[in-house]
Design a protein around this motif. Structure first.
Motif, mmCIF file in Angstrom:
data_model
loop_
_atom_site.group_PDB
_atom_site.id
_atom_site.type_symbol
_atom_site.label_atom_id
_atom_site.label_comp_id
_atom_site.label_asym_id
_atom_site.label_seq_id
_atom_site.Cartn_x
_atom_site.Cartn_y
_atom_site.Cartn_z
ATOM 1 N N UNK A 125 49.908 46.414 35.715
ATOM 2 C CA UNK A 125 48.731 46.792 36.487
ATOM 3 C C UNK A 125 47.456 46.250 35.850
ATOM 4 N N UNK A 126 47.387 46.271 34.521
ATOM 5 C CA UNK A 126 46.215 45.747 33.827
ATOM 6 C C UNK A 126 45.980 44.283 34.204
ATOM 7 N N UNK A 127 47.035 43.479 34.153
ATOM 8 C CA UNK A 127 46.885 42.056 34.479
ATOM 9 C C UNK A 127 46.607 41.864 35.961
ATOM 10 N N UNK A 128 47.226 42.667 36.800
ATOM 11 C CA UNK A 128 46.974 42.587 38.243
ATOM 12 C C UNK A 128 45.485 42.830 38.525
ATOM 13 N N UNK A 129 44.947 43.905 37.951
ATOM 14 C CA UNK A 129 43.537 44.236 38.179
ATOM 15 C C UNK A 129 42.611 43.176 37.592
ATOM 16 N N UNK A 130 42.977 42.648 36.436
ATOM 17 C CA UNK A 130 42.136 41.647 35.784
ATOM 18 C C UNK A 130 42.121 40.343 36.577
ATOM 19 N N UNK A 131 43.284 39.978 37.163
ATOM 20 C CA UNK A 131 43.425 38.694 37.844
ATOM 21 C C UNK A 131 42.901 38.698 39.267
ATOM 22 N N UNK A 132 42.942 39.845 39.934
ATOM 23 C CA UNK A 132 42.635 39.869 41.358
ATOM 24 C C UNK A 132 41.217 39.378 41.637
ATOM 25 N N UNK A 133 40.318 39.602 40.678
ATOM 26 C CA UNK A 133 38.943 39.101 40.821
ATOM 27 C C UNK A 133 38.955 37.585 40.970
ATOM 28 N N UNK A 134 39.744 36.904 40.137
ATOM 29 C CA UNK A 134 39.783 35.452 40.178
ATOM 30 C C UNK A 134 40.257 34.911 41.509
ATOM 31 N N UNK A 135 41.196 35.602 42.152
ATOM 32 C CA UNK A 135 41.705 35.145 43.434
ATOM 33 C C UNK A 135 40.646 35.222 44.534
ATOM 34 N N UNK A 136 39.720 36.152 44.393
ATOM 35 C CA UNK A 136 38.715 36.357 45.450
ATOM 36 C C UNK A 136 37.300 36.079 44.959
ATOM 37 N N UNK A 137 37.187 35.166 43.995
ATOM 38 C CA UNK A 137 35.884 34.855 43.418
ATOM 39 C C UNK A 137 34.894 34.342 44.458
#
Length: 273
Positions: free
Chosen positions: A35-47
C-alpha cells in the motif's frame, strides 16, 4: 523406539506451524509495504491531471513541471524519514514503526485526494498538495528500510536474502496494481472526467484499504531480535552512527541511483509522456 516416533511427529507439526506463522508475518508486513508503494506511485501516474488541478499556468509544460517537482519533493524527504523515523523504529520497535509509517502515508495521500483545486481555494491548493507529498516521502523513507529490517529479523537461518526480497517484490506488485487501476479508470471514464476528478479515485482506494492494513499490522508480533536488544539507540546515537559510516552510506546511495532512476523513468515518466 516406540517413543521416538511420536516425538518426531510432534517436531514435524511444530516446524510446520512455525513455518505457517512465518508466512503470515511476511504477508502482514508486505501488505502494508504494498500500500505504501501504491500510494507513493499513484501520484506519478496522474502527474499531468494533478498539474492542471493544482498548478495552473499559462503553459501546460510549466504546469506539468511543477507537478513533477512536487512528486520529486517526496524524495527529498525520504533520507530525513529514514534517519528520524528510523531512530523511532530502533527505540520503540519494528511493529510500532510500521504502524506509524502506514498512518503517515495515509494522511499524505488523503490530503492530496481531498484538496480542492486551485480554482476553488487558490494558492492554498498547491501548498496543501506539497505538504501531503512531503508527508508521503517522510513515510516512504523509513517504510522500505523498516520492512526490510523486520523481514531480516524474522528470517530463518541462511534465508535472510529470500525473506527481505519480499519487500521489493511487494513494491512491484503495487506498481502493476496501480497501473491496472488506471486502465480500469480510463475504461469507465472519459479522459475529461479522469482529468477533472477521476484521478482522485485511485488515491481514495488506497485510503480505504488503510484501516484493514492497520488492523493487520497491529497483529504483528515484535521480532525476537529487537526484544533481546539491551541498547536502544537515541537520535544522537543514530546521527553519530551515520557520521561515522558516511562513506558507506554514500556508497550505498550511489549504488542504487541507477536502478532508482531507471525504475521511476519507466513507472512515472513513461505514463506521463
Amino acid at each position: 523406539m516406540d517413543q521416538a516416533i511420536p516425538t518426531r511427529a510432534v517436531s514435524v507439526v511444530s516446524t510446520g506451524a512455525a513455518a505457517r506463522e512465518k508466512v503470515k508475518s511476511v504477508v502482514r508486513v508486505t501488505a502494508g509495504n504494498f500500500l505504501e508503494m501504491y500510494d507513493f506511485m499513484i501520484y506519478g501516474y496522474y502527474a499531468t491531471a494533478i498539474g492542471r488541478a493544482f498548478f495552473p499556468q499559462g503553459s501546460e509544460f510549466a504546469s506539468l513541471m511543477l507537478s513533477l517537482a512536487t512528486f520529486g519533493a517526496g524524495f527529498v524527504m525520504r533520507p530525513l524519514g529514514a534517519v528520524v523515523l528510523g531512530a523511532y523504529v530502533d527505540a520503540h520497535g519494528r511493529r510500532a514503526g510500521l504502524i506509524l509509517t502506514l498512518g503517515l502515508m495515509s494522511i499524505g495521500t488523503l490530503s492530496i485526494a481531498l484538496t480542492p483545486t486551485y480554482a476553488a481555494i487558490g494558492i492554498a491548493a498547491p501548498v496543501l498538495v506539497v505538504i501531503g507529498r512531503l508527508i508521503q516521502g517522510l513515510s516512504a523513507g523509513v517504510e522500505l528500510g523498516g520492512v526490510s529490517v523486520y523481514l531480516s529479523e524474522i528470517a530463518t537461518s541462511g534465508r535472510k536474502g529470500f525473506y527481505v526480497a519480499w519487500q521489493s517484490a511487494s513494491q512491484q506488485v503495487a506498481v502493476v496494481f496501480a497501473a491496472l487501476v488506471g486502465v480500469a479508470l480510463h475504461r469507465f471514464l472519459s479522459n475529461a472526467d479522469v482529468d477533472a476528478w477521476g484521478w482522485r479515485i485511485p488515491m481514495l482506494i488506497g485510503c480505504l484499504i488503510v484501516p484493514v492494513l492497520v488492523i493487520i499490522r497491529r497483529s504483528l508480533a515484535e521480532t525476537d531480535a529487537f526484544v533481546r536488544r539491551l541498547h536502544r539507540p537515541s537520535m544522537p546515537d543514530v546521527m553519530r552512527s551515520v557520521a561515522a559510516h558516511a562513506t558507506l552510506v554514500l556508497s550505498g546511495c550511489m549504488m542504487v541511483v541507477l536502478t532508482t532512476v531507471a525504475f521511476y523513468t519507466i513507472t512515472a515518466y513513461t505514463p506521463t509522456f
